[in-house]
Structure formats: C-alpha cells, structure tokens
Scaffold this motif. Structure first.
Motif, PDB file in Angstrom:
ATOM      1  N   LYS A   1     -42.327  -3.256 -26.731  1.00 14.05           N
ATOM      2  CA  LYS A   1     -42.428  -2.197 -27.741  1.00 14.05           C
ATOM      3  C   LYS A   1     -42.298  -0.689 -27.123  1.00 14.05           C
ATOM      4  O   LYS A   1     -41.634   0.009 -27.674  1.00 14.05           O
ATOM      5  N   ALA A   2     -43.212  -0.417 -26.098  1.00  9.29           N
ATOM      6  CA  ALA A   2     -43.264   0.624 -25.340  1.00  9.29           C
ATOM      7  C   ALA A   2     -42.029   0.708 -24.935  1.00  9.29           C
ATOM      8  O   ALA A   2     -41.651   2.244 -24.894  1.00  9.29           O
ATOM      9  N   ALA A   3     -41.330   0.039 -24.269  1.00  5.57           N
ATOM     10  CA  ALA A   3     -39.863   0.128 -23.576  1.00  5.57           C
ATOM     11  C   ALA A   3     -38.777   0.739 -24.469  1.00  5.57           C
ATOM     12  O   ALA A   3     -38.224   1.615 -24.386  1.00  5.57           O
ATOM     13  N   GLU A   4     -38.952   0.108 -25.866  1.00  6.96           N
ATOM     14  CA  GLU A   4     -38.093   0.323 -26.967  1.00  6.96           C
ATOM     15  C   GLU A   4     -38.354   1.813 -27.404  1.00  6.96           C
ATOM     16  O   GLU A   4     -37.266   2.421 -27.604  1.00  6.96           O
ATOM     17  N   ALA A   5     -39.509   2.091 -27.357  1.00  6.09           N
ATOM     18  CA  ALA A   5     -40.116   3.421 -28.078  1.00  6.09           C
ATOM     19  C   ALA A   5     -39.609   4.582 -26.948  1.00  6.09           C
ATOM     20  O   ALA A   5     -38.727   5.537 -27.323  1.00  6.09           O
ATOM     21  N   GLN A   6     -39.638   4.068 -25.681  1.00  9.05           N
ATOM     22  CA  GLN A   6     -39.138   5.104 -24.614  1.00  9.05           C
ATOM     23  C   GLN A   6     -37.808   5.548 -24.733  1.00  9.05           C
ATOM     24  O   GLN A   6     -37.281   6.669 -24.460  1.00  9.05           O
ATOM     25  N   LYS A   7     -36.935   4.280 -24.822  1.00 10.94           N
ATOM     26  CA  LYS A   7     -35.542   4.325 -25.006  1.00 10.94           C
ATOM     27  C   LYS A   7     -35.065   5.040 -26.261  1.00 10.94           C
ATOM     28  O   LYS A   7     -34.235   5.873 -26.148  1.00 10.94           O
ATOM     29  N   LYS A   8     -35.756   4.907 -27.333  1.00 10.46           N
ATOM     30  CA  LYS A   8     -35.517   5.857 -28.588  1.00 10.46           C
ATOM     31  C   LYS A   8     -35.690   7.492 -28.253  1.00 10.46           C
ATOM     32  O   LYS A   8     -34.824   8.080 -28.846  1.00 10.46           O
ATOM     33  N   VAL A   9     -36.882   7.608 -27.726  1.00 15.67           N
ATOM     34  CA  VAL A   9     -37.219   8.985 -27.459  1.00 15.67           C
ATOM     35  C   VAL A   9     -36.370   9.420 -26.509  1.00 15.67           C
ATOM     36  O   VAL A   9     -35.746  10.735 -26.594  1.00 15.67           O
ATOM     37  N   GLN A  10     -35.769   8.862 -25.440  1.00 14.66           N
ATOM     38  CA  GLN A  10     -34.637   9.167 -24.567  1.00 14.66           C
ATOM     39  C   GLN A  10     -33.447   9.492 -25.013  1.00 14.66           C
ATOM     40  O   GLN A  10     -32.526  10.423 -24.954  1.00 14.66           O
ATOM     41  N   GLN A  11     -32.902   8.562 -26.055  1.00 13.27           N
ATOM     42  CA  GLN A  11     -31.729   8.961 -26.816  1.00 13.27           C
ATOM     43  C   GLN A  11     -31.856   9.992 -27.845  1.00 13.27           C
ATOM     44  O   GLN A  11     -30.803  10.773 -27.833  1.00 13.27           O
ATOM     45  N   ALA A  12     -33.042  10.019 -28.416  1.00 16.06           N
ATOM     46  CA  ALA A  12     -33.176  11.311 -29.280  1.00 16.06           C
ATOM     47  C   ALA A  12     -32.931  12.615 -28.330  1.00 16.06           C
ATOM     48  O   ALA A  12     -32.426  13.821 -28.893  1.00 16.06           O
ATOM     49  N   ASP A  13     -33.443  12.686 -27.241  1.00 17.43           N
ATOM     50  CA  ASP A  13     -33.497  13.749 -26.170  1.00 17.43           C
ATOM     51  C   ASP A  13     -32.308  14.169 -25.868  1.00 17.43           C
ATOM     52  O   ASP A  13     -31.767  15.362 -25.862  1.00 17.43           O
ATOM     53  N   GLU A  14     -31.404  13.131 -25.614  1.00 16.02           N
ATOM     54  CA  GLU A  14     -30.086  13.136 -25.189  1.00 16.02           C
ATOM     55  C   GLU A  14     -29.148  13.733 -26.315  1.00 16.02           C
ATOM     56  O   GLU A  14     -28.243  14.622 -26.123  1.00 16.02           O
ATOM     57  N   GLU A  15     -29.284  12.934 -27.476  1.00 20.78           N
ATOM     58  CA  GLU A  15     -28.632  13.530 -28.771  1.00 20.78           C
ATOM     59  C   GLU A  15     -28.944  15.266 -28.801  1.00 20.78           C
ATOM     60  O   GLU A  15     -28.001  15.935 -29.315  1.00 20.78           O
ATOM     61  N   ALA A  16     -30.271  15.327 -28.846  1.00 20.45           N
ATOM     62  CA  ALA A  16     -30.517  16.959 -29.296  1.00 20.45           C
ATOM     63  C   ALA A  16     -30.100  17.662 -28.164  1.00 20.45           C
ATOM     64  O   ALA A  16     -29.626  18.997 -28.571  1.00 20.45           O
ATOM     65  N   GLY A  17     -29.886  17.290 -26.950  1.00 23.34           N
ATOM     66  CA  GLY A  17     -29.325  18.190 -25.608  1.00 23.34           C
ATOM     67  C   GLY A  17     -27.704  18.173 -25.918  1.00 23.34           C
ATOM     68  O   GLY A  17     -27.413  19.287 -25.869  1.00 23.34           O
ATOM     69  N   ARG A  18     -27.187  17.161 -26.639  1.00 18.43           N
ATOM     70  CA  ARG A  18     -25.601  17.273 -26.965  1.00 18.43           C
ATOM     71  C   ARG A  18     -25.486  18.233 -28.060  1.00 18.43           C
ATOM     72  O   ARG A  18     -24.338  18.982 -27.941  1.00 18.43           O
ATOM     73  N   LEU A  19     -26.347  18.123 -28.991  1.00 23.14           N
ATOM     74  CA  LEU A  19     -26.023  19.015 -30.153  1.00 23.14           C
ATOM     75  C   LEU A  19     -26.349  20.610 -29.717  1.00 23.14           C
ATOM     76  O   LEU A  19     -25.703  21.544 -30.063  1.00 23.14           O
ATOM     77  N   LEU A  20     -27.507  20.670 -28.775  1.00 20.30           N
ATOM     78  CA  LEU A  20     -27.706  22.193 -28.385  1.00 20.30           C
ATOM     79  C   LEU A  20     -26.459  22.643 -27.441  1.00 20.30           C
ATOM     80  O   LEU A  20     -25.963  23.806 -27.792  1.00 20.30           O
ATOM     81  N   GLU A  21     -25.525  21.762 -26.546  1.00 15.56           N
ATOM     82  CA  GLU A  21     -24.691  22.222 -25.987  1.00 15.56           C
ATOM     83  C   GLU A  21     -23.512  22.346 -26.911  1.00 15.56           C
ATOM     84  O   GLU A  21     -22.515  23.591 -26.818  1.00 15.56           O
ATOM     85  N   GLU A  22     -23.411  21.640 -27.807  1.00 19.76           N
ATOM     86  CA  GLU A  22     -22.286  22.179 -29.083  1.00 19.76           C
ATOM     87  C   GLU A  22     -22.331  23.307 -29.573  1.00 19.76           C
ATOM     88  O   GLU A  22     -21.211  23.925 -29.992  1.00 19.76           O
TER      89      GLU A  22
END
Length: 346
Positions: free
Chosen positions: A311-332
């Motif tokens: 569960k901790a690994a899945e939660a960390q993965k979701k946070v990492q994906q959210a950070d990557e998505e936020a970074g991509r939107l910011l770049e756009e």
C-alpha cells in the motif's frame, strides 16, 4: 444502487475464486496422499507420480498455447534466455515437487502443512542471501517466531519421522530458491509468466530432469513389479486436478492478488489439519496445535507487513505520478505563456 450491486458482485466473485483454489489445492494434496501412502492406495513412487503430472500438464499447456491460443508466449523468450533462466528454474521445480510428494509416504497431511509454514522464512532468507531483500531486524524476529512455532509443532508430532522431515525441509528450500530465481532470472528482465505459459516452458524441462533419478531409483522397482498396472481413472483425474490447480492460481492471482492467495493458503492449511485429524484419523496433539498457532501468527503478521508495504509503495507511486503530471502541466503553461509573449512582441 448499480454501484452497490457491482461491488457485491466483485466481492462474491473474489470469494468464488478463493473457494475454487482452496478446493483444488485441498483435493490435490489429499489425492497425492491417498496414492502415495502405503496404508491407502499404496503406490509409493513419488518421482513417477510427478512425471505423470508433468507429462499431462505439458500436453495440455501445449494445446492451450499452440492449438487453442488461449495465451500468447512472451516475444522476449529466446533460446539463450531459456537455457540460462528457465532450465535452472525447471531443475529447482523438479526437486521441489519430487521431495514434497515423497513426504506423503512418511508424514501426515497435518504435519506437512505445519512444516510448510516455514516457506516465508526460506523465501526471505534466500532473498537476503541473493540481495533481493534487505535485512531487517524486525522481519528476522518475525521469521524466528515462525521457526520456533514450527519447531514446537515438530516436537509435539506423534509420528515424527526424521527422514520425512528432511525431505519436506529440502522441498521448502528448493521451492523458495525457485521463487527467488524467478525474480532474478525472469522478472528482472521484464518477463512475467502466468501458470499456463510457465507450465509450457517449465513442465517439459522438469520432466527431463526427473528422468535421471527415476531411471536409477524407481524404474527398476516398477519393472520388477509385474502385478502393477496404471489405473487411468485414478492417475488421470489426479493429473487433471493438478493441472486445474495451476489454472485456479492463474484465475485467483489475476482477479485478486498474490497476497489474497497467501491468506487463502492459511485457511486451506487449517482445513487440511482439521480434515487430517477428523477423516484420515491422523494424530494431532495439543503441542502440534500450539506450535502451529504460533507459526500461524507469525505468517499472518508477515502477510500484514507485506500488505502495508504494498500500500505504501502504491501511494508513493501515485504521488510521484501526480508530481510528474503537475510538472508537465506547468511546462505546458510556461510554453503557452512564452508563445503568447512572442506573438505580442511581433
């Protein structure tokens, strides 16, 4: 209301998959005990029985893969990879099956299940040895508690057989090594085999390895036993149960999770112990139950820890994906802002 019905349906299906797996696993264990035990069917040839299983599974796996094309083979499986990865796994699997089936001649079903509680200990220890798992003091304490529980159960065993115990411990060690080798030799290379493709690759290899001890140890005895004849009903249904169990694993893990199968395995063990005591009339002592109860608590805690880590690994993965998505939107947005600024200047 529709959402509620879908959730109920999903839960019911999960319980159905668990029930099917427990029933088939239960049936294979009891059936193997019936065939191999000298007091029951009295056919004490575990290598031969394992070879019959592997021949049957190889044939059906070939039909499902090549004729009916139920599943596709991984395109990354080359001849070199097969020789370096699948062949060692097949060798370990043959030893694991040979020794585990041999124990039914010497030990009761209930005591065999108690000894199998050592599987997490063996997998973790070998994982640490091959650096697939990191050493943790709390996990090692948990492993020691399981080991102590199994030792107490062994101490209380009414019909203790040292040779049978040695065979079961070897079976556990080889099976644990096989599981770790699958991670090292296959999963690390991005190759994941389901039970059908696994049987397609491993069962023929396992059959070849079993031929060597069979020729030396069992063939001469079978050849000299002129009264022996192969009962196709007994061995056919037994092999069909073994193959169906592999499909049930595919169904259970695919539709739920490997952790669900581990939890279901604990339920199956208690059912087998109760069946062994009540139906087969094996002796189960209070010390047996106390020791296995202690080991059971250790296994339950181990499964709980794995679930929390997952569960901790899945939660960390979701946070990492959210950070990557936020970074991509910011770049756009920054790109759009730069483009508008250029247009204004023009």
């Amino acid at each position: 209301m529709a959402l509620s019905e879908s959730v109920v349906k999903k839960v019911l299906l999960s319980y159905t998959y668990v029930a099917i797996w427990i029933f088939l696993s239960f049936s294979v264990i009891v059936y193997n005990k019936y065939i191999l035990d000298r007091k029951l069917y009295n056919w004490p040839f575990p290598i031969s029985l394992t070879m019959i299983h592997m021949s049957f599974c190889s044939f059906l796996a070939y039909l499902l893969v090549k004729v009916f094309k139920v599943v596709e083979l991984p395109s990354t499986m080359t001849r070199d990879l097969y020789l370096k990865s699948v062949v060692p796994i097949g060798a370990l699997y043959s030893l694991s099956l040979w020794f585990s089936n041999s124990t039914y001649i010497y030990l009761s079903v209930s005591f065999i299940q108690m000894l199998k509680a050592l599987m997490p200990v063996a997998v973790y220890s070998i994982g640490v040895l091959f650096k697939k798992d990191s050493f943790k003091s709390d996990t090692m304490v948990n492993m020691l508690s399981i080991s102590v529980g199994v030792a107490i159960a062994a101490y209380g065993e009414a019909k203790f057989d040292s040779f049978g115990v040695m065979l079961q411990l070897l079976a556990v060690a080889f099976e644990a090594t096989r599981l770790v080798m699958i991670q090292i030799l296959l999963n690390s290379r991005g190759i994941s085999l389901n039970p059908i493709t696994s049987l397609y690759y491993v069962a023929p290899c396992c059959l070849v390895f079993l031929c060597f001890p069979w020729v030396v140890m069992e063939y001469p005895l079978l050849r000299d036993t002129s009264s022996f004849h192969l009962d196709f009903v007994i061995f056919g249904t037994n092999s069909l149960c073994a193959f169906a169990l592999n499909l049930a694993v595919f169904l259970l893990v695919g539709k739920t999770s490997a952790l669900t199968m581990n939890v279901a395995g604990v339920v199956k063990d208690w059912l087998l112990i109760a069946f062994s005591w009540s139906v087969i009339k094996d002796t189960v002592t209070p010390i047996n139950l106390f020791g296995y109860g202690l080991a059971f608590l250790g296994v339950a805690y181990y499964n709980h820890s794995k679930l929390q880590a997952l569960k901790a690994a899945e939660a960390q993965k979701k946070v990492q994906q959210a950070d990557e998505e936020a970074g991509r939107l910011l770049e756009e947005k920054e790109g759009e802002g730069t483009g508008k600024k250029t247009e204004t200047q023009d």
